[in-house]
Design a protein around this motif. Structure first.
Motif, PDB file in Angstrom:
ATOM      1  N   VAL A 101      21.422  11.057  -8.867  1.00 22.80           N
ATOM      2  CA  VAL A 101      21.929  10.848  -7.509  1.00 22.80           C
ATOM      3  C   VAL A 101      20.819  11.065  -6.491  1.00 22.80           C
ATOM      4  O   VAL A 101      20.680  10.310  -5.523  1.00 22.80           O
ATOM      5  N   ALA A 141      19.408   8.329  -3.954  1.00 17.89           N
ATOM      6  CA  ALA A 141      19.491   8.569  -2.507  1.00 17.89           C
ATOM      7  C   ALA A 141      18.134   8.377  -1.846  1.00 17.89           C
ATOM      8  O   ALA A 141      18.029   7.806  -0.760  1.00 17.89           O
ATOM      9  N   ARG A 164      22.718  15.057 -11.158  1.00 22.43           N
ATOM     10  CA  ARG A 164      22.174  15.413  -9.850  1.00 22.43           C
ATOM     11  C   ARG A 164      20.818  14.746  -9.632  1.00 22.43           C
ATOM     12  O   ARG A 164      20.535  14.210  -8.559  1.00 22.43           O
ATOM     13  N   LEU A 166      32.204  11.293  -3.806  1.00 19.07           N
ATOM     14  CA  LEU A 166      32.207  12.486  -2.958  1.00 19.07           C
ATOM     15  C   LEU A 166      32.780  12.118  -1.598  1.00 19.07           C
ATOM     16  O   LEU A 166      32.163  11.347  -0.853  1.00 19.07           O
ATOM     17  N   ALA A 198      26.676   8.790  -1.531  1.00 19.58           N
ATOM     18  CA  ALA A 198      27.492   9.912  -1.995  1.00 19.58           C
ATOM     19  C   ALA A 198      28.947   9.479  -2.166  1.00 19.58           C
ATOM     20  O   ALA A 198      29.627   9.857  -3.135  1.00 19.58           O
ATOM     21  N   GLU A 199      29.459   8.679  -1.236  1.00 19.89           N
ATOM     22  CA  GLU A 199      30.831   8.208  -1.351  1.00 19.89           C
ATOM     23  C   GLU A 199      31.006   7.295  -2.563  1.00 19.89           C
ATOM     24  O   GLU A 199      32.047   7.344  -3.245  1.00 19.89           O
ATOM     25  N   THR A 246      28.991  21.927   2.653  1.00 23.34           N
ATOM     26  CA  THR A 246      29.643  21.565   1.394  1.00 23.34           C
ATOM     27  C   THR A 246      30.186  22.844   0.752  1.00 23.34           C
ATOM     28  O   THR A 246      29.740  23.951   1.094  1.00 23.34           O
ATOM     29  N   THR A 260      19.472  15.425   2.097  1.00 23.01           N
ATOM     30  CA  THR A 260      19.733  14.456   1.034  1.00 23.01           C
ATOM     31  C   THR A 260      19.725  15.129  -0.326  1.00 23.01           C
ATOM     32  O   THR A 260      20.556  14.837  -1.198  1.00 23.01           O
ATOM     33  N   ASN A 298      29.610   7.646  -5.257  1.00 20.33           N
ATOM     34  CA  ASN A 298      29.659   8.507  -6.437  1.00 20.33           C
ATOM     35  C   ASN A 298      30.881   9.422  -6.437  1.00 20.33           C
ATOM     36  O   ASN A 298      30.916  10.399  -7.172  1.00 20.33           O
ATOM     37  N   LEU A 337      22.877  17.117  -0.617  1.00 17.99           N
ATOM     38  CA  LEU A 337      24.013  16.209  -0.761  1.00 17.99           C
ATOM     39  C   LEU A 337      24.130  15.699  -2.195  1.00 17.99           C
ATOM     40  O   LEU A 337      25.235  15.480  -2.700  1.00 17.99           O
ATOM     41  N   ALA A 338      23.007  15.542  -2.874  1.00 19.90           N
ATOM     42  CA  ALA A 338      23.049  15.091  -4.266  1.00 19.90           C
ATOM     43  C   ALA A 338      23.671  16.134  -5.185  1.00 19.90           C
ATOM     44  O   ALA A 338      24.170  15.806  -6.259  1.00 19.90           O
ATOM     45  N   ILE A 396      33.094  12.313   2.146  1.00 23.41           N
ATOM     46  CA  ILE A 396      32.139  12.831   3.118  1.00 23.41           C
ATOM     47  C   ILE A 396      32.510  12.347   4.512  1.00 23.41           C
ATOM     48  O   ILE A 396      32.891  11.193   4.707  1.00 23.41           O
TER      49      ILE A 396
END
Length: 380
Positions: free
Chosen positions: A251, A255, A248, A287, A282-283, A340, A313, A285, A316-317, A289
């Motif tokens: 990421v 970000a 986390r 995820l 995010a995508e 989420t 942000t 990694n 989102l991480a 979205i």
């Protein structure tokens, strides 16, 4: 990060316009004062002293009063910025001009009692103010033609023609000089004010660019330090790459670096560009979205965009499974929402659950065990 913007173009243009308006108002006041003062202080006493010598005294006095009333109305409206229609007023003045020349008589033709010689040109200035000088010249030429007809109607004395030429010169020169001088002063004032405003705007832009560069370097140092700590711990074996918290942090650091880079891009919608950069990371990694946009965000300072995007942000991480990012924009409001799945584990970087204010940006953050919802809202 783009440098904070300097003065808006409309503000830069408004200052010269205000200076020009003030200069023009001063010239209008002078012109109105000359016309009315000359009409009252010079024309009226001469008319009253010679009233018994006119061919038609009532016409001369009535014409004086009519021009006085029209001049007051025209002067007041001119000072208020709503001048009278020029040609109806000019037509009225020319009719009075011809009537007074006919009613003054031969003995008062060149006397001060024939007030249209010296006064009427100033009222032509009031009628034509703000328009081309050719209109004023045309009225004065018509006035001179009317006077010539009156002079020739009383004979062909060369002395009268010489006096006529002198009177016409005086009638033309002073009103035209004041008219053109006022226009020239207004133009010069506007040009000098525009030049000064441009210099100040350039100085403000330069200062803003230097400040933006300093802020960007400071923020890059902070973000780089955070990423450096994570990388240092990984390199030293102090952090486990399989640890969700370490993932986390990586990421989140990536970000923030990516968004910092996106801030400097010259794009039509900087906020959407920065959010797309975070969503793209995010995508990458893994995820899934969805990014939904409704409306077009208005121009926002970097600081406002940062406060809108940073809390989301961070969340989102920490997201797992899927995420939905929604941006709803209007002229006076921008709302960014992130949904989420909720999960057990450490809180993402950001405000605690509830409602919080970060200056002009409001934060909302809720989680119920199934869904985690966060929102940032800016209102003008």
């Amino acid at each position: 990060m783009p440098a904070p913007r300097g003065p808006a173009p409309t503000a830069v243009l408004a200052a010269p316009a205000a200076v020009a308006h003030a200069s023009d108002r001063g010239a209008r006041i002078v012109s109105v004062a000359i016309a009315l003062a000359w009409h009252v202080a010079i024309g009226l006493p001469a008319v009253l002293n010679a009233r018994t010598e006119f061919t038609a005294p009532a016409v001369v006095l009535g014409g004086w009063m009519l021009v006085a009333v029209a001049g007051v109305v025209a002067g007041v409206r001119l000072l208020r910025g709503a001048p009278m229609p020029p040609w109806p007023l000019a037509g009225l003045l020319l009719v009075v001009d011809a009537a007074v020349f006919a009613a003054a008589g031969e003995r008062q033709l060149f006397a001060a009692a024939n007030w249209v010689w010296s006064t009427l040109g100033w009222f032509f200035v009031l009628a034509m103010w703000g328009r081309r000088v050719t209109g004023l010249v045309a009225l004065l030429a018509t006035h001179a033609l009317i006077a010539l007809v009156a002079v020739l109607g009383h004979g062909h004395d060369p002395a009268d023609l010489a006096r006529y030429a002198m009177y016409v010169y005086g009638t033309f020169s002073l009103p035209v000089a004041v008219f053109m001088g006022g226009a020239a002063i207004v133009g010069l004032a506007h040009e000098r004010a525009a030049a000064a405003a441009a210099v100040h705007a350039m100085a403000a832009e330069r200062d803003a660019a230097e400040q933006g560069l300093r802020e960007r370097r400071e923020r890059l140092a902070l973000v780089g330090a955070a990423a450096g700590r994570v990388l240092g711990e990984l390199a030293a074996g102090q952090a486990d790459p399989d640890d969700p918290e370490v993932q986390r942090r990586c990421v989140l650091a990536a970000a923030r670096l990516r968004r910092l880079i996106a801030e400097s891009d010259d794009v039509p919608d900087p906020l959407l560009h920065e959010l797309r950069a975070a969503a793209d990371l995010a995508e990458r990694n893994g995820l899934p979205i969805d990014l939904v946009t409704i409306g077009n965000p208005p121009p926002l300072p970097v600081e406002i965009r940062r406060r809108l995007a940073d809390p989301l942000t961070g969340i989102l991480a920490d997201a797992r499974g899927w995420a939905r990012l929604t941006v709803v924009s209007g002229p006076d409001e921008v709302v960014v929402s992130l949904v989420t799945p909720d999960r057990e584990g450490p809180e993402a970087t950001g405000p605690p659950p509830g409602e919080h204010d970060d200056g002009p940006v409001q934060h909302l953050h809720e989680r119920d065990g199934d869904i985690r919802w966060a929102q940032t809202r800016w209102r003008r």
